[in-house]
Design an enzyme around this catalytic site. Sequence first.
Site: not given
Length: 376
Positions: A121, A126, A129, A132, A229
Site C-alpha cells: 500500500r 494504488q 491494488d 481497494s 491494515y
Amino acid sequence: MKIAVLKETDPLETRVSATPETVKKFISLGADMAVETDAGTAAGFSDAQYSEAGATVGDRAATLDGADAIFCVRGPDPDGLSGAKPGARLIGSLNPFGERERVDAYAKAGIEALAMEFMPRITRAQSMDILSSQSNLAGYKAVLDACAEYGRAFPMMMTAAGTVSAARCFVMGVGVAGLQAIATARRLGAQVSATDVRAATKEQIESLGAKPIFVEDVEGIEGEGTGGYATEMSEEYQKAQAELVSSHIAKQDVVITTALIPGKPAPRLISDAQITTMRPGSVIVDLAVEQGGNVEGAVAGEVVEKHGVKIVGHRNVPGRLAADASALFARNLYNFLSAFWDEEAKKPVLPEDDEIVQGVTLTRGGEVVNERLTAN
C-alpha cells in the site's frame, strides 16, 4: 509474450481477470492475448467481444499453451494449470494464507505465482491494488443489500400522511469498504455513524458527514499496522469497545461490518447478546463472513434471521457487481504489468529488488520466497 486469461472454475465466481478493454491495451503493447471460452460470460463479456478486441478464444489447453503469463481472479487448482510451461507467471488473487498448500504446489510445478492482494500500500501501487478496487464495490453493494432486506425506507420522508424517520446505519470498520458504505448510506439519506480501531479514521468518518463512535481514554487505540491494515487490539480496548458498541448498536436499524485482519480470522464484533438488543426488522450485513465473520450467527452464503434481525452473509460481494468488479480488477492487472513493460522486448521486466515485485511474488525458481509466508 502470450498472456492467457482463464475462465474461473469456482461456481460462485462471476468475475473475469481481463476485459475486452484491457485485452486491447495489452495487444497495443505488443502482447498476444488468449482467452478461454466463456471466460467473461458471467460478467457480461462475450467471446465475440474478446475476438473483436484481438484475442484468440479457445479451450483451456490452447489458452495455456506457451503462455508466459496467466491471469485469474481466484487461484486455480494446480491440476487446472496442466500444460502451462515452467516459469509462467500466474497473476491474480491467490489467497496465500488460506491456500498455502496450493501455493506450495505452484512452486513445485515451476509456476511463478504473483498474489495481487499482497500489493504494497504505497502511492505508486494504488492503481494496482485489487483489495481497494474490489472492497470499494463491496462497501457500495453492502448498503444496497441492506436496503433490499430492510423493510423500511432509508431517507427521511415528509408526506401529507406523516413523516418517515431516516434509517440509522452503523458501519463497523472504516477501510475502503467501510468508507464507501458510509458514503452510499449517506447518499441514500440514512443517518450514519461509524467506528474503527484506527484512530486516524475519525477525520475520514467526519469528512463524509457521519458521526464517529470511538472509545476514548484507552491506551493503544491507534490500531494501525504495517501498510495501513488494522491490527488486533488489547483486551482492555476490546472490552471498552464492546461496551460502547453494545449501547450504540441497540439504537441502529442497519449495521454493516467490514473488519478484516490479513492472515487471521475476522475479528468478532457483534455477539448474539448484542443482536437481541436490536429491534425486530433490523439488518446486519457481514462483509467478513467468508473469513469467519464479524457477526455471531452469520452464515456464509445465506441470509439468516436471529431474534428478528436479518443477518446477510453473501459470498463474493464484489462478484455481485460482476461487470464493474471485473473492469476494475482487469485494470489493476494491466496497471501492474504495464508499469514494468519493456517496449523493446514487448514484455514486462520485473526487477526482483523492486518493492512492488517483492511484495506480490510468492514463488520463484521452485521455492516459496515471500517473507509473509516463509515467516509463518
